[in-house]
Motif scaffolding. Structure first.
Motif, short mmCIF file in Angstrom:
data_model
loop_
_atom_site.label_atom_id
_atom_site.label_comp_id
_atom_site.label_asym_id
_atom_site.label_seq_id
_atom_site.Cartn_x
_atom_site.Cartn_y
_atom_site.Cartn_z
N MET A 14 10.11 -2.90 0.56
CA MET A 14 8.66 -3.11 1.29
C MET A 14 7.74 -3.56 0.37
O MET A 14 7.50 -3.48 -0.99
N LEU A 15 6.96 -4.54 1.19
CA LEU A 15 5.85 -5.09 0.28
C LEU A 15 4.45 -4.23 1.08
O LEU A 15 4.19 -4.34 1.98
N LEU A 16 3.83 -3.58 0.20
CA LEU A 16 2.55 -2.86 0.47
C LEU A 16 1.60 -3.75 0.43
O LEU A 16 0.96 -4.17 -0.53
N ARG A 17 0.98 -4.29 1.43
CA ARG A 17 -0.11 -5.15 1.60
C ARG A 17 -1.23 -4.92 0.63
O ARG A 17 -1.82 -3.92 0.61
N ASN A 18 -1.65 -5.83 -0.16
CA ASN A 18 -2.81 -5.84 -1.15
C ASN A 18 -2.77 -4.67 -2.08
O ASN A 18 -3.67 -4.31 -2.78
N HIS A 19 -1.22 -4.36 -2.33
CA HIS A 19 -1.41 -3.13 -3.05
C HIS A 19 0.11 -3.05 -4.03
O HIS A 19 -0.14 -3.08 -5.31
N GLY A 20 1.08 -3.39 -3.57
CA GLY A 20 2.21 -3.60 -4.45
C GLY A 20 3.76 -3.52 -3.94
O GLY A 20 3.72 -3.95 -2.69
N THR A 21 4.56 -3.12 -4.60
CA THR A 21 6.23 -3.08 -3.90
C THR A 21 6.73 -1.78 -3.89
O THR A 21 6.24 -0.87 -4.66
N LEU A 22 7.77 -1.49 -3.03
CA LEU A 22 8.23 -0.41 -2.91
C LEU A 22 9.76 -0.37 -2.70
O LEU A 22 9.99 -1.35 -1.82
N THR A 23 10.79 0.38 -3.09
CA THR A 23 12.13 0.27 -2.75
C THR A 23 12.60 1.80 -2.71
O THR A 23 12.08 2.62 -3.29
N VAL A 24 13.61 1.80 -1.88
CA VAL A 24 14.38 2.84 -1.73
C VAL A 24 15.87 2.86 -1.84
O VAL A 24 16.58 1.68 -1.50
#
Length: 259
Positions: A173-183
């Motif tokens: 996932m790209l967290l808009r204006n925030h960063g990155t996330l993975t599972v």
């Protein structure tokens, strides 16, 4: 990268079942590797891992420790309400709890959740176009990529259902204006997905910085083929090829993570 993924994709997906001690070692290793790769952000951002058993507990970083300092025994065990379930002297980042609890609660397959604030990942998350299929690495990521709009520092529990909805069944996932996330089902899978996502973002930032140059487009059929490969090949590559190699590297340069 694609060649290695294709080879690994023929093997059975998923890692072996691990006990809490092994998960602690893997999670501590992920924190140390994050620092080694230059992805850390002082004491901010976070990686969590689910603890086996019926209690729905997970492990997260002691808030105030640099990632390069984290050890298996220093990780904090918390429940789904954010309460510490051990005697750690360190607090837990409340924003970390909100994001990670949301994913762990919604996804039974979320053995590990990783969240970063890197310059390149955040830059691409801030573009309205998001991640573009400019290269092989991005194409392998795109089939599993979701987006979540920014709602401020993640302290409001009201954001949880929207984050869960936007992630859905995706694992990147790209967290808009925030960063990155993975599972990932394992720490290895979450870390490997993050490596590919961050690498793709860096490639995009560098490519788009070459003002005035004409981009060479990839045929849509090739993009589709790479996206299909990305759906099936990351997990076995992570568990069987990439993570053992990364642990060997870490044992050479920062072996204290096991303590």
């Amino acid at each position: 990268m694609g060649e290695g993924l294709a080879i690994a994709g023929s093997a059975a997906a998923g890692g072996s079942v691990k006990d809490e001690a092994a998960i602690r070692r893997d999670l501590a290793a992920a924190y140390r590797l994050t620092a080694l790769f230059g992805w850390d952000d002082l004491v901010f951002t976070h990686i969590s891992a689910r603890v086996p058993g019926p209690d729905h507990h997970f492990l997260i970083n002691p808030y105030g420790m640099l990632f390069e300092e984290i050890t298996a025994s220093s990780l904090v065990r918390i429940d789904m309400d954010g309460n510490k379930r051990d005697n750690s002297p360190y607090p837990v980042n409340p924003a970390g709890f909100t994001i990670h609890a949301a994913v762990h609660a919604a996804r039974d397959d979320a053995g590990c959740v990783m969240h970063l604030h890197t310059p390149d990942g955040t830059a691409v998350a801030t573009l309205s176009d998001g991640l573009l299929p400019l290269n092989q690495t991005a194409q392998l990521v795109l089939a599993d990529l979701a987006y979540h709009d920014y709602e401020g520092v993640a302290l409001d529990p009201a954001e949880i259902p929207r984050l869960q909805r936007d992630l859905g069944s995706k694992s990147t996932m790209l967290l808009r204006n925030h960063g990155t996330l993975t599972v990932g089902a394992t720490v290895a899978e979450a870390f490997t997905r993050m490596y590919f996502l961050e690498r793709a973002c860096t490639m995009q930032v560098r490519t788009l910085s070459m003002a005035g140059r004409t981009l060479h487009d990839t045929e849509q059929g090739v993009i589709d083929k790479n996206m299909a490969l990305g759906r099936i090949a990351v997990a076995p590559a992570a568990n069987q090829l990439i993570w053992p190699a990364l642990l060997r590297k870490l044992d050479r340069v920062s072996p204290g993570y096991r303590e």
